[in-house]
Enzyme design. Structure first.
Site, mmCIF file in Angstrom:
data_model
loop_
_atom_site.group_PDB
_atom_site.id
_atom_site.type_symbol
_atom_site.label_atom_id
_atom_site.label_comp_id
_atom_site.label_asym_id
_atom_site.label_seq_id
_atom_site.Cartn_x
_atom_site.Cartn_y
_atom_site.Cartn_z
ATOM 1 C CD GLU A 172 -21.311 -2.389 -2.081
ATOM 2 O OE1 GLU A 172 -21.130 -1.570 -1.163
ATOM 3 O OE2 GLU A 172 -20.630 -3.403 -2.211
ATOM 4 N NE ARG A 187 -9.649 6.360 5.874
ATOM 5 C CZ ARG A 187 -9.377 6.431 7.151
ATOM 6 N NH1 ARG A 187 -9.001 5.361 7.814
ATOM 7 N NH2 ARG A 187 -9.454 7.570 7.789
ATOM 8 N NE ARG A 204 -2.214 -1.375 3.561
ATOM 9 C CZ ARG A 204 -2.607 -1.118 4.794
ATOM 10 N NH1 ARG A 204 -3.726 -0.457 4.991
ATOM 11 N NH2 ARG A 204 -1.909 -1.502 5.842
ATOM 12 C CG ASP A 232 -24.120 -2.639 11.404
ATOM 13 O OD1 ASP A 232 -25.060 -1.943 11.814
ATOM 14 O OD2 ASP A 232 -23.019 -2.723 11.991
ATOM 15 C CB SER A 267 -16.963 1.643 14.853
ATOM 16 O OG SER A 267 -17.368 2.547 13.863
ATOM 17 C CG HIS A 315 -19.034 9.958 5.374
ATOM 18 N ND1 HIS A 315 -20.384 9.768 5.469
ATOM 19 C CD2 HIS A 315 -18.493 8.726 5.310
ATOM 20 C CE1 HIS A 315 -20.646 8.472 5.442
ATOM 21 N NE2 HIS A 315 -19.514 7.819 5.352
ATOM 22 C CB CYS A 360 -24.021 4.172 5.680
ATOM 23 S SG CYS A 360 -23.004 2.717 5.865
HETATM 24 C C1 LIG Z 1 -18.142 1.155 5.826
HETATM 25 N N1 LIG Z 1 -17.194 0.857 4.795
HETATM 26 C C2 LIG Z 1 -16.651 -0.404 4.684
HETATM 27 C C3 LIG Z 1 -16.661 -1.025 3.423
HETATM 28 N N2 LIG Z 1 -16.138 -2.253 3.260
HETATM 29 C C4 LIG Z 1 -15.621 -2.899 4.327
HETATM 30 N N3 LIG Z 1 -15.115 -4.118 4.180
HETATM 31 N N4 LIG Z 1 -15.575 -2.332 5.563
HETATM 32 C C5 LIG Z 1 -16.078 -1.100 5.780
HETATM 33 O O1 LIG Z 1 -16.030 -0.618 6.915
HETATM 34 N N5 LIG Z 1 -17.192 -0.394 2.376
HETATM 35 C C6 LIG Z 1 -17.854 0.858 2.484
HETATM 36 C C7 LIG Z 1 -17.232 1.665 3.552
HETATM 37 C C8 LIG Z 1 -15.846 2.052 3.141
HETATM 38 N N6 LIG Z 1 -15.219 2.730 4.185
HETATM 39 C C9 LIG Z 1 -14.016 2.445 4.694
HETATM 40 C C10 LIG Z 1 -13.631 3.206 5.774
HETATM 41 C C11 LIG Z 1 -12.407 3.004 6.360
HETATM 42 C C12 LIG Z 1 -11.562 2.039 5.855
HETATM 43 C C13 LIG Z 1 -10.248 1.901 6.521
HETATM 44 O O2 LIG Z 1 -9.951 2.659 7.395
HETATM 45 N N7 LIG Z 1 -9.409 0.959 6.127
HETATM 46 C C14 LIG Z 1 -8.142 0.814 6.748
HETATM 47 C C15 LIG Z 1 -7.862 -0.637 7.007
HETATM 48 C C16 LIG Z 1 -8.766 -1.215 8.023
HETATM 49 C C17 LIG Z 1 -8.137 -2.476 8.576
HETATM 50 O O3 LIG Z 1 -8.407 -3.557 8.108
HETATM 51 N N8 LIG Z 1 -7.242 -2.301 9.505
HETATM 52 C C18 LIG Z 1 -6.524 -3.366 10.107
HETATM 53 C C19 LIG Z 1 -5.091 -3.378 9.620
HETATM 54 C C20 LIG Z 1 -4.398 -2.114 9.937
HETATM 55 C C21 LIG Z 1 -3.041 -2.023 9.257
HETATM 56 O O4 LIG Z 1 -2.903 -1.296 8.304
HETATM 57 N N9 LIG Z 1 -2.060 -2.733 9.762
HETATM 58 C C22 LIG Z 1 -0.750 -2.586 9.231
HETATM 59 C C23 LIG Z 1 0.192 -2.321 10.395
HETATM 60 C C24 LIG Z 1 -0.237 -1.072 11.128
HETATM 61 C C25 LIG Z 1 0.772 -0.537 12.113
HETATM 62 O O5 LIG Z 1 1.838 -1.122 12.323
HETATM 63 O O6 LIG Z 1 0.457 0.507 12.681
HETATM 64 C C26 LIG Z 1 -0.405 -3.848 8.464
HETATM 65 O O7 LIG Z 1 -1.142 -4.845 8.602
HETATM 66 O O8 LIG Z 1 0.518 -3.773 7.689
HETATM 67 C C27 LIG Z 1 -6.540 -3.193 11.609
HETATM 68 O O9 LIG Z 1 -7.014 -2.147 12.087
HETATM 69 O O10 LIG Z 1 -6.134 -4.116 12.293
HETATM 70 C C28 LIG Z 1 -7.024 1.353 5.864
HETATM 71 O O11 LIG Z 1 -5.895 1.366 6.396
HETATM 72 O O12 LIG Z 1 -7.257 1.726 4.724
HETATM 73 C C29 LIG Z 1 -11.925 1.265 4.796
HETATM 74 C C30 LIG Z 1 -13.196 1.463 4.186
HETATM 75 N N1 LIG Z 2 -21.381 -0.950 13.140
HETATM 76 C C1 LIG Z 2 -20.581 -0.413 12.053
HETATM 77 C C2 LIG Z 2 -21.424 -0.039 10.884
HETATM 78 C C3 LIG Z 2 -20.705 0.681 9.799
HETATM 79 S S1 LIG Z 2 -21.570 0.709 8.327
HETATM 80 C C4 LIG Z 2 -19.820 0.792 12.554
HETATM 81 O O1 LIG Z 2 -20.332 1.442 13.442
HETATM 82 O O2 LIG Z 2 -18.729 1.070 12.070
HETATM 83 ZN ZN LIG Z 3 -22.645 2.692 8.143
#
Ligand SMILES: CN1c2c(nc(N)[nH]c2=O)NC[C@@H]1CNc1ccc(C(=O)N[C@@H](CCC(=O)N[C@@H](CCC(=O)N[C@@H](CCC(=O)O)C(=O)O)C(=O)O)C(=O)O)cc1
Ligand SMILES: N[C@@H](CCS)C(=O)O
Ligand SMILES: [Zn+2]
Length: 777
Positions: A625, A535, A17, A619, A453, A714, A663
């Site tokens: 979608e 993200r 990434r 949820d 959350s 948002h 949402c």
């Molecule tokens: C509600 N939304 C979601 C969608 N789809 C989903 N599957 N989940 C959703 O919540 N679709 C519609 C929307 C889209 N919105 C979002 C909002 C936010 C994110 C997001 O913040 N994504 C994060 C990754 C989330 C995650 O899985 N985190 C993990 C891993 C964290 C990480 O990066 N770890 C690193 C090491 C980190 C460190 O050392 O500090 C690694 O593994 O390398 C976690 O929290 O454990 C993002 O980073 O983009 C996505 C969709």
């Molecule tokens: N329970 C989830 C819904 C997101 S769509 C949250 O609060 O993040």
């Molecule tokens: Zn939502």
């Protein structure tokens, strides 16, 4: 004269990434514009080299974006809303990111660093890209909109690749799809009416690309996978009539994907373009249909490898279908391609070292998909014997997957078979249920709650990462999460919320978390897919029959409930959303997989109730979608999607209140299905539409309770109580106050505590003021 291989687009987030890191470091002020541009160029170069090395003949350029390709198209044609104060010239990064993210005070990146981004400007509206989990920024257009070309992005990318020795096929979003995706604040204004003004800009772009040396251009018109009117089809004919003559030296490959051309095929096949791409994964029937319609000289780009999923293809079966096409049309009229851009798949399976090797051999990510295309091209150009071993390996993998005991669980299959309509019915009608629930819960009018959350701070993410790497022992991680949960519960109680949540600190993602706890799912470490901007998500891989071996959330719920006398909501992701946001098996219908997930969620719902939960939220953020692109397919989908939710929700007593949350949803078209879900309470995203989304609920006379979001989560800004009271009053004009709950639009995981704390305190104040107005107190 050979069959060639194309990619329509490649993952842009980069290995590890890298684009995410560069963007967020830039937004945090620790990487300047030059640094960001240098990293972006390095990632493009890497992607081009990779694809060329994998044997791709038509390597795409201009598929990369710093945020979103629809936004880039708006910038390219000079469609920049007046609000942003643009006075012409090239759009710099601050303006570009202002359109992408707004400039509303302080923003936070995933590392938790807060930084100023200026004040006042809203972001463009973000919407789902067709039926994917990718979000684009909707161009905002006005009547009389002027367009002007800034071709620097596509031209620079083409020249950059050329300097690297790679002759690319630029990709551009077509003018008709661009206008159809656009929005306008002017009521009843149709952006498509701007086509005549936009076409000269596209014509000029083609001339510039031709002058730079491009011989082919890929123009994406995925709107051809939608229901179009005769007028819209006529506009497509008009557009390509103009563009075909604009630059005779450049050939156009027109690409639609995500579904069948259906009744748009005759239009598409007869356009004066040199090539047509077909999504033969979603629409295998388009191949025979196009053969009957297309002139002999039309080059067909056959999208035979699934760009929306992660399964290794059955190469022999593809060859059986493609060989006759090559024989009749000639090899130079056939291009092999993925069904759509590879943006929607993870980058490279080779770096996934922790997957079960049995499952891993069934998979192909972007890199492996291009390898598959290269093998197919070799077989077509030099005979199957030239790739005998690769074909045998593909067939063996497909056969192994089909026969694997990992996939089949007779108990799960028996359970779904035994389901009866009564399993999808709550035993008591809503009117009786709600009375019993009100007795049990004794909530005030306009009860306040949140969606689940709370901020996923840098500390939370770091603790999880350290735990995953084995650097933080289980007990310490658990203690950390308990402390976070306890703090969140105490704070919610302190500010006077009525129904509390535990905060979801233990969850990495609302779908991945459940995927990791259900059988039939594999989860990855690095298989990131862009969701929007920086993200990403790691969709779980659903490969087999699904069941729930043990409770998934009960302990966290019970701990949180033990800290308070207020009701604590059980918090689950629903079956349709788990299905929609996973890579799903393709050997049984989606509806069947969804029923299996529904039963697993039902088990959790029943266990939460047994543990004492009075309110359980399921949820279904992705229900809307998942709606098929063609209206004719809607009823079939909605029938099984609603049934799945009802199976998940119907195992509990009438006194147990079932909430759902959605949402990103436009409800007008599907309000009857929302009603049929028979949830006791639904919370929805309505703040940005100023409650207009409630019109559908009003018109339908929606009987149950509703929490219309009064806080747009948002945006980083925290709304004041007066603003939220105004929204509540607007909601009260549409629905009975006795139906209303007060909550934010969605979960607060992407926000900072500094934003959440004042916003929720204001929300409670607004609810109190509205209650006082209601009761005259
Ligand atoms: C509600 N939304 C979601 C969608 N789809 C989903 N599957 N989940 C959703 O919540 N679709 C519609 C929307 C889209 N919105 C979002 C909002 C936010 C994110 C997001 O913040 N994504 C994060 C990754 C989330 C995650 O899985 N985190 C993990 C891993 C964290 C990480 O990066 N770890 C690193 C090491 C980190 C460190 O050392 O500090 C690694 O593994 O390398 C976690 O929290 O454990 C993002 O980073 O983009 C996505 C969709
Ligand atoms: N329970 C989830 C819904 C997101 S769509 C949250 O609060 O993040
Ligand atoms: Zn939502």
């Amino acid at each position: 004269m050979t069959v060639t291989v194309a990619a329509l687009g490649f993952p842009r987030i980069g290995p590890q990434r890298r684009l995410k890191t560069a963007l967020e470091t830039h937004w945090a002020g620790r990487l300047d514009a030059e640094g960001l541009r240098t990293e972006a160029a390095a990632l493009r170069a890497l992607a081009w080299r990779r694809q060329a090395d994998l044997g791709v003949d038509h390597v795409p350029s201009n598929d990369f974006s710093l945020y979103d390709h629809v936004l880039d198209t708006a910038v390219m044609v000079g469609a920049i809303p007046e609000t942003y104060g643009w006075t012409g010239g090239s759009v710099d990064l601050p303006l570009y990111f202002a359109m992408a993210r707004g400039t509303q005070g302080r923003e936070t990146c995933d590392h938790g660093c807060a930084h100023d981004v200026g004040t006042g400007l809203p972001a463009l509206e973000m919407t789902k890209w067709f039926d994917t989990n990718y979000h684009y920024l909707a161009p905002e257009l006005v009547p009389g909109q002027a367009f002007q070309l800034d071709a620097s992005r596509p031209i620079d990318a083409f020249l950059e690749a050329k300097a690297q020795g790679i002759h690319t096929r630029p990709v551009i979003l077509g003018p008709v799809t661009f206008l159809k995706l656009a929005k306008s604040k002017v009521k009843d204004f149709q952006p498509l009416s701007l086509l005549s003004a936009l076409l000269p800009v596209y014509a000029q772009l083609l001339q510039r690309l031709a002058a730079a040396g491009a011989d082919w251009v890929q123009i994406d018109e995925p709107c051809l996978a939608l229901d179009l009117t005769d007028f819209e089809r006529g506009e497509i004919r008009r557009a390509y009539g103009v563009l075909a003559h604009a630059a005779p030296r450049i050939s156009i490959l027109l690409a639609s994907y995500f579904g069948t051309y259906g009744d748009n095929l005759a239009t598409a096949a007869n356009l004066p373009v040199e090539g047509l791409h077909l999504d033969l994964v979603r629409a295998p029937g388009d191949l025979d249909a196009v053969k009957a319609l297309a002139r002999d000289s039309l080059v067909l780009s056959l999208g035979v490898i699934d760009g929306r999923n992660v399964w290794r293809a059955d190469l022999e079966a593809i060859l059986d279908r493609v060989e006759p096409v090559v024989a009749t049309r000639g090899p130079d009229r056939v291009i092999l391609a993925p069904s759509c851009s590879l943006l929607h798949t993870p980058l490279d399976l080779a770096i996934e070292t922790s997957l079960d090797p049995e499952v891993s051999q069934w998979l192909a990510f972007a890199v492996q998909k291009l390898e598959e295309l290269s093998i197919l091209a070799k077989a077509l150009n030099h005979g199957r014997a030239s790739v005998r071993e690769q074909l045998a390996a593909s067939s063996a993998a497909v056969a192994a997957r089909r026969a694997s005991p990992l996939i089949h669980d007779p108990a799960v299959q028996a359970r779904t078979k035994a389901l009866t309509p009564a399993d999808a019915e709550r035993a008591t009608p809503f009117a009786e249920r709600i009375a019993l629930q009100q007795q049990r819960l004794a909530l005030p009018p306009l009860p306040t709650t949140t969606i689940g959350s709370f901020p996923q701070t840098a500390a939370v993410r770091q603790a999880r990462a350290a735990h995953a790497k084995g650097q933080l022992p289980d007990a310490d991680y658990e203690a950390f999460l308990r402390a976070e949960t306890a703090r969140a519960v105490a704070w919610q109680q302190e500010i006077g919320l009525d129904v509390l949540v535990h905060g979801e600190f233990e969850r990495n993602d609302m779908v991945q978390y459940f995927g990791e706890r259900l059988t039939g799912f594999a989860f990855t470490r690095h298989a990131w897919v862009q969701s929007y901007g920086s993200r990403c998500v790691r969709p779980p891989i659903l490969y087999g029959d699904v069941s729930r071996p043990a409770p998934m959330t009960v302990e966290w719920w019970a701990y949180a409930q033990s800290l308070t006398d207020k009701p604590m909501k059980g918090m689950l992701t629903g079956p349709v959303t788990i299905l929609q946001w996973s890579f799903v098996r393709d050997d049984i219908p989606r509806s069947e997989t969804c029923r299996q997930i529904a039963l697993a969620v039902r088990d959790e719902v029943v266990d939460l109730e047994a543990a004492g939960a009075a309110i359980i939220q399921i949820d279904e953020a992705a229900l809307r979608e998942g709606l098929p692109l063609r209206r004719g397919d809607w009823d079939g989908y909605l029938a099984w999607a609603v049934e799945a939710f009802r199976i998940a929700a119907s195992g509990v007593a009438p006194q147990t209140q079932v909430h759902t949350h959605m949402c990103y949803s436009e409800f007008n078209d599907i309000i009857a299905a929302i009603g049929a879900m028979d949830a006791d309470v639904i919370s929805i995203e309505t703040a940005r539409s100023k409650m207009e989304l409630l019109d559908a609920f009003e018109a339908y006379a929606y009987p149950a309770q509703i929490g219309p979001g009064v806080y747009d989560i948002h945006a980083p800004r925290s709304p004041g109580a007066a603003e939220m009271l105004d929204l509540l009053e607007r909601a009260g004009q549409r629905l009975s106050p006795s139906q209303l709950w007060v909550n934010p639009d969605c979960g607060l995981k992407t926000r900072r505590w500094e934003e959440v704390e004042p916003a929720l305190a204001n929300m409670v104040a607004a609810a109190k003021a509205a209650r006082a107005a209601l009761t005259g107190a």
